[in-house]
Design a protein around this motif. Structure first.
Motif, PDB file in Angstrom:
ATOM      1  N   PRO A  25     -35.002  14.377   1.273  1.00 28.69           N
ATOM      2  CA  PRO A  25     -35.386  14.334  -0.148  1.00 28.69           C
ATOM      3  C   PRO A  25     -36.261  13.132  -0.497  1.00 28.69           C
ATOM      4  N   SER A  26     -36.016  11.998   0.154  1.00 28.99           N
ATOM      5  CA  SER A  26     -36.778  10.786  -0.173  1.00 28.99           C
ATOM      6  C   SER A  26     -38.229  10.884   0.262  1.00 28.99           C
ATOM      7  N   ILE A  27     -38.471  11.583   1.362  1.00 26.76           N
ATOM      8  CA  ILE A  27     -39.849  11.688   1.861  1.00 26.76           C
ATOM      9  C   ILE A  27     -40.469  13.055   1.550  1.00 26.76           C
ATOM     10  N   SER A  28     -39.835  13.837   0.686  1.00 28.22           N
ATOM     11  CA  SER A  28     -40.352  15.181   0.390  1.00 28.22           C
ATOM     12  C   SER A  28     -41.776  15.178  -0.175  1.00 28.22           C
ATOM     13  N   PRO A  29     -42.206  14.189  -0.983  1.00 28.05           N
ATOM     14  CA  PRO A  29     -43.623  14.190  -1.394  1.00 28.05           C
ATOM     15  C   PRO A  29     -44.583  14.055  -0.212  1.00 28.05           C
ATOM     16  N   ILE A  30     -44.173  13.272   0.796  1.00 29.16           N
ATOM     17  CA  ILE A  30     -45.014  13.128   1.992  1.00 29.16           C
ATOM     18  C   ILE A  30     -44.998  14.413   2.811  1.00 29.16           C
ATOM     19  N   ILE A  31     -43.850  15.099   2.852  1.00 29.48           N
ATOM     20  CA  ILE A  31     -43.781  16.383   3.544  1.00 29.48           C
ATOM     21  C   ILE A  31     -44.728  17.378   2.879  1.00 29.48           C
ATOM     22  N   LEU A  32     -44.766  17.367   1.544  1.00 28.11           N
ATOM     23  CA  LEU A  32     -45.696  18.240   0.819  1.00 28.11           C
ATOM     24  C   LEU A  32     -47.143  17.925   1.199  1.00 28.11           C
ATOM     25  N   PHE A  33     -47.477  16.652   1.209  1.00 26.47           N
ATOM     26  CA  PHE A  33     -48.839  16.248   1.588  1.00 26.47           C
ATOM     27  C   PHE A  33     -49.168  16.704   3.005  1.00 26.47           C
ATOM     28  N   GLN A  34     -48.258  16.452   3.938  1.00 23.49           N
ATOM     29  CA  GLN A  34     -48.501  16.827   5.334  1.00 23.49           C
ATOM     30  C   GLN A  34     -48.600  18.343   5.488  1.00 23.49           C
ATOM     31  N   LEU A  35     -47.775  19.076   4.736  1.00 24.44           N
ATOM     32  CA  LEU A  35     -47.804  20.535   4.810  1.00 24.44           C
ATOM     33  C   LEU A  35     -49.143  21.079   4.338  1.00 24.44           C
ATOM     34  N   VAL A  36     -49.624  20.581   3.196  1.00 28.30           N
ATOM     35  CA  VAL A  36     -50.900  21.059   2.662  1.00 28.30           C
ATOM     36  C   VAL A  36     -52.041  20.736   3.619  1.00 28.30           C
ATOM     37  N   MET A  37     -52.060  19.497   4.128  1.00 29.97           N
ATOM     38  CA  MET A  37     -53.135  19.105   5.042  1.00 29.97           C
ATOM     39  C   MET A  37     -53.090  19.915   6.331  1.00 29.97           C
ATOM     40  N   SER A  38     -51.890  20.166   6.844  1.00 28.41           N
ATOM     41  CA  SER A  38     -51.766  20.943   8.083  1.00 28.41           C
ATOM     42  C   SER A  38     -52.216  22.384   7.881  1.00 28.41           C
ATOM     43  N   LEU A  39     -51.847  22.973   6.738  1.00 20.60           N
ATOM     44  CA  LEU A  39     -52.289  24.341   6.457  1.00 20.60           C
ATOM     45  C   LEU A  39     -53.805  24.429   6.423  1.00 20.60           C
ATOM     46  N   ILE A  40     -54.436  23.469   5.772  1.00 27.46           N
ATOM     47  CA  ILE A  40     -55.897  23.462   5.697  1.00 27.46           C
ATOM     48  C   ILE A  40     -56.499  23.325   7.097  1.00 27.46           C
ATOM     49  N   VAL A  41     -55.917  22.436   7.910  1.00 25.75           N
ATOM     50  CA  VAL A  41     -56.427  22.218   9.269  1.00 25.75           C
ATOM     51  C   VAL A  41     -56.318  23.487  10.107  1.00 25.75           C
ATOM     52  N   ALA A  62     -57.381  28.076  -0.606  1.00 24.61           N
ATOM     53  CA  ALA A  62     -57.079  27.591  -1.958  1.00 24.61           C
ATOM     54  C   ALA A  62     -55.868  28.310  -2.537  1.00 24.61           C
ATOM     55  N   LEU A  63     -55.766  29.618  -2.308  1.00 20.55           N
ATOM     56  CA  LEU A  63     -54.634  30.385  -2.825  1.00 20.55           C
ATOM     57  C   LEU A  63     -53.321  29.937  -2.184  1.00 20.55           C
ATOM     58  N   VAL A  64     -53.333  29.773  -0.862  1.00 21.81           N
ATOM     59  CA  VAL A  64     -52.117  29.338  -0.171  1.00 21.81           C
ATOM     60  C   VAL A  64     -51.720  27.927  -0.617  1.00 21.81           C
ATOM     61  N   THR A  65     -52.692  27.051  -0.767  1.00 21.88           N
ATOM     62  CA  THR A  65     -52.408  25.691  -1.241  1.00 21.88           C
ATOM     63  C   THR A  65     -51.801  25.720  -2.637  1.00 21.88           C
ATOM     64  N   TRP A  66     -52.334  26.561  -3.502  1.00 25.04           N
ATOM     65  CA  TRP A  66     -51.791  26.698  -4.862  1.00 25.04           C
ATOM     66  C   TRP A  66     -50.343  27.191  -4.820  1.00 25.04           C
ATOM     67  N   LEU A  67     -50.052  28.157  -3.949  1.00 25.75           N
ATOM     68  CA  LEU A  67     -48.688  28.675  -3.826  1.00 25.75           C
ATOM     69  C   LEU A  67     -47.724  27.588  -3.329  1.00 25.75           C
ATOM     70  N   VAL A  68     -48.196  26.763  -2.399  1.00 26.31           N
ATOM     71  CA  VAL A  68     -47.359  25.669  -1.895  1.00 26.31           C
ATOM     72  C   VAL A  68     -47.044  24.681  -3.016  1.00 26.31           C
ATOM     73  N   PHE A  69     -48.050  24.332  -3.796  1.00 28.48           N
ATOM     74  CA  PHE A  69     -47.822  23.419  -4.915  1.00 28.48           C
ATOM     75  C   PHE A  69     -46.880  24.037  -5.945  1.00 28.48           C
ATOM     76  N   ARG A  70     -47.005  25.328  -6.181  1.00 30.31           N
ATOM     77  CA  ARG A  70     -46.099  25.995  -7.121  1.00 30.31           C
ATOM     78  C   ARG A  70     -44.656  25.940  -6.634  1.00 30.31           C
ATOM     79  N   SER A  71     -44.470  26.167  -5.331  1.00 28.79           N
ATOM     80  CA  SER A  71     -43.117  26.154  -4.770  1.00 28.79           C
ATOM     81  C   SER A  71     -42.544  24.751  -4.660  1.00 28.79           C
ATOM     82  N   SER A  72     -43.416  23.733  -4.661  1.00 31.06           N
ATOM     83  CA  SER A  72     -42.952  22.354  -4.465  1.00 31.06           C
ATOM     84  C   SER A  72     -42.030  21.875  -5.590  1.00 31.06           C
TER      85      SER A  72
END
Length: 305
Positions: free
Chosen positions: A208-224, A286-296
């Protein structure tokens, strides 16, 4: 009057300093973006005048079998390589966050693979995954097991790339390591008093403490991984015969969306097809990234929450 002159001089100075960035943005970002949008509705191959074809290039994307194959291969990497890279990076960071002797040396060793050039790492992995004399199959032979034909078998080419992904997850690891060091020690001390074990502390405090970083890493990895290209391109080029220009690997198992886009643009010179593919990829990402942010909102916690 004097104030007006000084203000104009300051504005001019600011424009002069920002001119390189503005020029670069216009020439290398905005113009290519606009041009690719126009090309996506055109028949254009660098050797003849541009001809408007409407939605034909987008219809081709949904009708071409190779595009479907490349999408499936890309989704395979997105769905499997993304969690593998995140889990490998997080577990490695957790280990390297322990207070042990030679900590900085271990951190350096684990980070080095992520800065090795793609060509060099691909050549190394070509040897490691060689079915006859490679390191992995040699170790499996010692254990009495028969190793697969890694890069020559369509069933094992993408798992080979995922193995390379885990090996090169140093960039993910270093960001997770920084996040772990920012978790308040008082939370762990309180958990120790309550008798919580290591697993409970990991899932109840660390994640839970690092969940914002997990979100960042998830979005960047999906894009990659939606744009996955370099390693697959190198391995496909090294394993293909000289006359084979498909860059697809065994049974087109290495034909990723970005590789097909590259082939359409710079091998077959069908810029209209390539531009349409690029815009479809942009919309999907962009759509997948938006869905990830919505679920975050359900699983990411911030300091004030």
């Amino acid at each position: 009057m004097e104030d007006g002159k000084m203000r104009r001089k300051a504005n001019l100075t600011g424009l002069l300093f920002s001119a390189p960035f503005i020029l670069g943005l216009l020439v290398f970002t905005l113009y290519p973006t606009g041009a690719s949008l126009v090309y996506s509705f055109s028949d254009f191959n660098l050797f003849k005048p541009l001809a408007w074809v409407g939605l034909d290039n987008y219809k081709w994307i949904f009708q071409e079998k190779e595009v479907s194959k490349s999408i499936l291969n890309t989704l395979y990497m997105v769905l499997l390589a993304t969690p593998v890279s995140l889990i490998a990076g997080l577990l490695t960071a957790q280990l390297l966050n322990l207070k042990v002797k030679g900590q900085s040396i271990f951190r350096t060793f684990f980070y080095i693979p992520s800065i090795v050039p793609v060509i060099a790492s691909s050549l190394v992995w070509m040897w490691v995954l060689n079915p006859k004399s490679g390191l992995i199959n040699s170790l499996l032979d010692l254990a009495g097991l028969r190793g697969p034909n890694w890069l020559l078998d369509a069933a094992w080419t993408k798992p080979s790339l995922i193995l390379m992904t885990a090996w090169g997850s140093g960039g993910v690891m270093i960001i997770f390591l920084a996040a772990l060091q920012d978790v308040p020690r008082s939370l762990y001390e309180s958990a120790d008093i309550d008798g919580a074990g290591s697993v409970r502390k990991f899932f109840s405090i660390t994640l839970p403490s690092i969940s914002p970083i997990i979100l960042f890493q998830l979005v960047m990895s999906l894009i990659v991984y939606f744009q996955y290209f370099a390693q697959a391109f190198m391995l496909a080029s090294l394993t293909n015969s000289g006359a084979d220009q498909t860059m697809a690997g065994p049974e087109k198992s290495l034909l990723f969306y970005a590789i097909l886009l590259y082939r359409e643009a710079f091998v077959d010179f069908r810029m209209g097809h390539a531009s349409a593919m690029a815009w479809v990829l942009f919309i999907i990402t962009a759509l997948v990234t938006w869905l990830v942010f919505r679920s975050s909102k359900r699983w990411v916690t911030y300091g004030g929450d």
